[in-house]
Scaffold this active site. Structure first.
Site, short mmCIF file in Angstrom:
data_model
loop_
_atom_site.label_atom_id
_atom_site.label_comp_id
_atom_site.label_asym_id
_atom_site.label_seq_id
_atom_site.Cartn_x
_atom_site.Cartn_y
_atom_site.Cartn_z
N ARG A 16 0.83 -1.22 0.00
CA ARG A 16 0.00 0.00 0.00
C ARG A 16 0.85 1.25 0.00
O ARG A 16 0.59 2.19 -0.76
CB ARG A 16 -0.95 0.01 1.20
N ASN A 27 -6.04 -2.64 2.16
CA ASN A 27 -6.07 -4.08 2.35
C ASN A 27 -7.52 -4.53 2.44
O ASN A 27 -8.38 -3.77 2.89
CB ASN A 27 -5.35 -4.47 3.64
#
Length: 91
Positions: A18, A36
């Site tokens: 990320r 996520n």
């Protein structure tokens, strides 16, 4: 301007996916978000010029150094006019 939603599966959580995605997107001038998912995949939305978004989608197929990407599902979506690029909570 185009918008793509991608879902990346494999070993993609716990490998800085990320944060790296956010840095790559910001450097490319692409707006959107990444998060996520509970199923251990990563989901991202990219909005921007077609070439820059295509580059980001291509990047997701490899990801950061420690990632092992098994699959990337890509979906076209209507542009919302997002600005900036953020990491969102798991969802």
């Amino acid at each position: 301007m185009i918008r793509k939603r991608v879902v990346i599966t494999g070993e993609v959580q716990g490998v800085y996916y990320r944060d790296t995605c956010r840095r790559v997107a910001r450097a490319a001038g692409v707006a959107g978000w990444v998060r996520n998912r509970p199923d251990r995949s990563v989901e991202a939305v990219f909005e921007g010029p077609a070439e820059a978004v295509a580059d980001l989608v291509g990047w997701t197929r490899v990801g950061p150094e420690l990632a092992i990407v098994d699959r990337v599902d890509v979906h076209d979506e209507p542009v919302e006019g997002l600005t900036g690029f953020d990491i969102r909570p798991t969802g």
